[in-house]
Design a protein around this motif. Sequence first.
Motif, short mmCIF file in Angstrom:
data_model
loop_
_atom_site.label_atom_id
_atom_site.label_comp_id
_atom_site.label_asym_id
_atom_site.label_seq_id
_atom_site.Cartn_x
_atom_site.Cartn_y
_atom_site.Cartn_z
N SER A 49 0.87 -1.34 -0.18
CA SER A 49 0.09 0.05 0.07
C SER A 49 0.71 1.20 0.03
O SER A 49 1.81 1.28 0.76
CB SER A 49 -0.89 0.10 1.15
OG SER A 49 -1.61 1.18 1.34
N ASP A 50 0.21 2.20 -0.79
CA ASP A 50 0.97 3.61 -0.78
C ASP A 50 0.16 4.46 -0.03
O ASP A 50 -0.60 5.11 -0.67
CB ASP A 50 1.22 3.99 -2.31
CG ASP A 50 1.90 5.43 -2.14
OD1 ASP A 50 2.26 5.98 -0.89
OD2 ASP A 50 2.08 5.96 -3.32
N GLU A 51 0.16 4.20 1.21
CA GLU A 51 -0.71 5.25 2.34
C GLU A 51 -2.22 4.67 2.34
O GLU A 51 -3.00 5.59 2.72
CB GLU A 51 -0.06 6.41 2.24
CG GLU A 51 1.16 6.81 2.52
CD GLU A 51 1.48 8.27 2.45
OE1 GLU A 51 0.82 9.14 2.27
OE2 GLU A 51 2.62 8.61 2.43
N ASP A 52 -2.37 3.43 1.81
CA ASP A 52 -3.90 3.05 1.77
C ASP A 52 -4.20 2.18 3.12
O ASP A 52 -4.14 1.00 3.00
CB ASP A 52 -4.11 2.46 0.45
CG ASP A 52 -5.56 1.90 0.44
OD1 ASP A 52 -6.44 2.37 1.17
OD2 ASP A 52 -5.81 1.01 -0.42
N PHE A 53 -4.71 3.19 3.95
CA PHE A 53 -4.86 2.45 5.30
C PHE A 53 -6.26 1.48 5.14
O PHE A 53 -6.31 0.59 5.88
CB PHE A 53 -4.90 3.58 6.35
CG PHE A 53 -4.05 4.59 6.64
CD1 PHE A 53 -2.96 3.96 7.49
CD2 PHE A 53 -3.93 5.58 6.11
CE1 PHE A 53 -1.61 4.72 7.50
CE2 PHE A 53 -2.79 6.38 6.35
CZ PHE A 53 -1.78 6.23 7.18
N ALA A 54 -7.06 1.91 4.51
CA ALA A 54 -8.34 1.10 4.20
C ALA A 54 -7.82 -0.41 3.92
O ALA A 54 -8.16 -1.65 4.27
CB ALA A 54 -9.20 1.62 3.29
N SER A 55 -7.07 -0.55 2.69
CA SER A 55 -6.63 -1.97 2.37
C SER A 55 -5.62 -2.58 3.25
O SER A 55 -5.96 -3.93 3.51
CB SER A 55 -5.96 -1.73 1.16
OG SER A 55 -4.69 -1.26 1.08
N LEU A 56 -5.02 -1.90 4.31
CA LEU A 56 -4.35 -2.55 5.01
C LEU A 56 -5.06 -2.87 6.38
O LEU A 56 -4.94 -4.15 6.93
CB LEU A 56 -3.09 -1.65 5.69
CG LEU A 56 -2.16 -1.25 4.93
CD1 LEU A 56 -1.34 -0.27 5.45
CD2 LEU A 56 -1.42 -2.37 4.21
N THR A 57 -6.27 -2.26 6.68
CA THR A 57 -7.17 -2.46 7.62
C THR A 57 -7.79 -3.81 7.38
O THR A 57 -7.83 -4.93 8.17
CB THR A 57 -8.19 -1.39 8.07
OG1 THR A 57 -7.32 -0.19 8.51
CG2 THR A 57 -8.88 -1.82 8.92
N ILE A 58 -8.15 -3.96 5.94
CA ILE A 58 -9.11 -5.25 5.61
C ILE A 58 -8.02 -6.40 5.61
O ILE A 58 -8.31 -7.33 5.90
CB ILE A 58 -9.77 -5.13 4.37
CG1 ILE A 58 -10.81 -3.76 4.66
CG2 ILE A 58 -10.44 -6.20 3.65
CD1 ILE A 58 -11.82 -4.10 5.44
N GLY A 59 -6.82 -6.12 4.82
CA GLY A 59 -5.76 -7.26 4.86
C GLY A 59 -5.36 -7.69 6.15
O GLY A 59 -5.24 -8.98 6.42
N GLN A 60 -5.40 -6.87 7.18
CA GLN A 60 -4.84 -7.38 8.48
C GLN A 60 -5.97 -8.28 9.16
O GLN A 60 -5.87 -9.17 9.63
CB GLN A 60 -4.45 -6.34 9.30
CG GLN A 60 -3.07 -5.64 9.16
CD GLN A 60 -2.76 -4.30 9.72
OE1 GLN A 60 -3.69 -3.99 10.74
NE2 GLN A 60 -1.41 -3.89 9.67
N ALA A 61 -7.32 -7.68 8.85
CA ALA A 61 -8.29 -8.59 9.52
C ALA A 61 -8.47 -9.88 8.64
O ALA A 61 -8.86 -10.95 9.33
CB ALA A 61 -9.82 -7.83 9.33
N GLU A 62 -8.23 -9.96 7.41
CA GLU A 62 -8.26 -11.31 6.56
C GLU A 62 -6.88 -12.09 6.68
O GLU A 62 -6.49 -12.95 6.18
CB GLU A 62 -8.31 -10.87 5.30
CG GLU A 62 -9.60 -10.01 4.81
CD GLU A 62 -10.73 -11.12 5.19
OE1 GLU A 62 -10.81 -12.48 4.83
OE2 GLU A 62 -11.90 -10.53 5.64
#
Length: 88
Positions: A49-62
């Motif tokens: 991610s280039d500062e995309d916190f949404a994808s990181l949040t979802i990725g961590q949850a998954e």
Amino acid sequence: MYHPPPFAVNQGKLQNPLNWLFKYYSYYKECKTISSYTIEKEKPNLIVSDEDFASLTIGQAEKTKNSMITDILETRFVSGIGSLMKKR
């Protein structure tokens, strides 16, 4: 896939930062929905991610491996109660 909210800058300073923060929070929730759909569809092994916190949040949850690239270590564009929201 994302369409960020506009923000006004005057002489290098963000105008109405608390208002922008509220708009950004709504945008962030929308991005989480888009990221969730994309991650579910694509099933990546790694999210970069280039500062995309949404994808990181979802990725961590998954439980998907993830990495974020950033050039921002700290921001101070809002104060008072807005700074509490920004930390969240």
